[in-house]
Design a protein around this motif. Structure first.
Motif, PDB file in Angstrom:
ATOM      1  N   VAL A  27       0.838  -1.199   0.000  1.00 56.68           N
ATOM      2  CA  VAL A  27       0.000   0.000   0.000  1.00 56.68           C
ATOM      3  C   VAL A  27       0.876   1.253   0.000  1.00 56.68           C
ATOM      4  O   VAL A  27       0.569   2.227  -0.690  1.00 56.68           O
ATOM      5  CB  VAL A  27      -0.987   0.002   1.186  1.00 56.68           C
ATOM      6  N   GLU A  28       1.972   1.202   0.732  1.00 55.98           N
ATOM      7  CA  GLU A  28       2.886   2.353   0.751  1.00 55.98           C
ATOM      8  C   GLU A  28       3.434   2.622  -0.656  1.00 55.98           C
ATOM      9  O   GLU A  28       3.457   3.767  -1.110  1.00 55.98           O
ATOM     10  CB  GLU A  28       4.040   2.091   1.720  1.00 55.98           C
ATOM     11  N   GLN A  29       3.838   1.558  -1.352  1.00 58.11           N
ATOM     12  CA  GLN A  29       4.346   1.717  -2.720  1.00 58.11           C
ATOM     13  C   GLN A  29       3.254   2.246  -3.637  1.00 58.11           C
ATOM     14  O   GLN A  29       3.499   3.102  -4.484  1.00 58.11           O
ATOM     15  CB  GLN A  29       4.889   0.373  -3.232  1.00 58.11           C
ATOM     16  N   TYR A  30       2.035   1.749  -3.477  1.00 56.00           N
ATOM     17  CA  TYR A  30       0.894   2.217  -4.269  1.00 56.00           C
ATOM     18  C   TYR A  30       0.688   3.718  -4.062  1.00 56.00           C
ATOM     19  O   TYR A  30       0.520   4.467  -5.026  1.00 56.00           O
ATOM     20  CB  TYR A  30      -0.356   1.430  -3.875  1.00 56.00           C
ATOM     21  N   ASN A  98      -1.608  -3.349  -9.544  1.00 53.91           N
ATOM     22  CA  ASN A  98      -1.760  -4.797  -9.718  1.00 53.91           C
ATOM     23  C   ASN A  98      -1.284  -5.564  -8.483  1.00 53.91           C
ATOM     24  O   ASN A  98      -1.903  -6.546  -8.083  1.00 53.91           O
ATOM     25  CB  ASN A  98      -1.010  -5.281 -10.962  1.00 53.91           C
ATOM     26  N   ASP A  99      -0.177  -5.109  -7.887  1.00 52.11           N
ATOM     27  CA  ASP A  99       0.324  -5.754  -6.674  1.00 52.11           C
ATOM     28  C   ASP A  99      -0.691  -5.641  -5.538  1.00 52.11           C
ATOM     29  O   ASP A  99      -0.928  -6.612  -4.803  1.00 52.11           O
ATOM     30  CB  ASP A  99       1.651  -5.137  -6.238  1.00 52.11           C
ATOM     31  N   ASP A 105      -6.942  -9.831  -3.424  1.00 47.15           N
ATOM     32  CA  ASP A 105      -7.508 -11.097  -3.909  1.00 47.15           C
ATOM     33  C   ASP A 105      -7.091 -12.259  -3.012  1.00 47.15           C
ATOM     34  O   ASP A 105      -7.904 -13.126  -2.676  1.00 47.15           O
ATOM     35  CB  ASP A 105      -7.067 -11.374  -5.350  1.00 47.15           C
ATOM     36  N   GLU A 106      -5.821 -12.284  -2.626  1.00 49.56           N
ATOM     37  CA  GLU A 106      -5.324 -13.353  -1.758  1.00 49.56           C
ATOM     38  C   GLU A 106      -6.031 -13.335  -0.406  1.00 49.56           C
ATOM     39  O   GLU A 106      -6.405 -14.387   0.120  1.00 49.56           O
ATOM     40  CB  GLU A 106      -3.815 -13.225  -1.567  1.00 49.56           C
TER      41      GLU A 106
END
Length: 147
Positions: A27-30, A98-99, A105-106
């Motif tokens: 989430v941080e990268q997003y 996407n990540d 999803d997982e």
């Protein structure tokens, strides 16, 4: 609905899970990629150009190939989309997006599976879909499953 201690406990666990997701590296990268994409002037110019052409494209689509500007608009929108997609900030954002979607999803599969293996968990990623088509594949059985 009666609030039982079990339900309150489940809600607390759900809030803890949500907080863990929000504090994750993914989430941080997003958020970093989103900020870079939204604050870069050249990237925003490319996005805005594409959005403007998309509106023109939708108008041209009403008439199809009979619209006088059909070829020009179709060419321009493809070029604009390619330019936008190849932008470093847009590409990095899409990867981060996407990540994050994969993580969500997982988590959905784990939570659904913990309840029952028959729980349907929507996922846009075919990697997470079972090969047995046990819940139906949505093609009405044309793929050969027993939907």
């Amino acid at each position: 609905m009666i609030a039982t201690s079990e339900r309150v406990e489940l809600l607390e666990y759900a809030e803890q899970l949500a907080q863990m997701v929000l504090e994750s590296d993914i989430v941080e990268q997003y958020q970093i990629c989103l900020y870079k994409m939204q604050t870069n002037k050249e990237t925003q110019r490319k996005i805005n150009t594409f959005v403007e052409l998309k509106e023109l494209y939708e108008e041209v689509q009403r008439f199809g190939k009979y619209h006088p500007d059909y070829k020009r608009v179709m060419s321009q929108i493809r070029e604009s989309k390619r330019e936008m997609d190849l932008d470093t900030h847009v590409a990095e954002f899409k990867l981060a997006e996407n990540d994050l979607q994969t993580l969500l999803d997982e988590i959905s599969l784990l939570v659904g599976g913990a309840v029952s293996k028959h729980i349907k968990v929507p996922s846009g990623n075919p990697f997470f879909q079972t090969g047995s088509h046990g819940a139906g594949c949505g093609t009405g059985g044309s793929c050969g499953c027993s939907a």
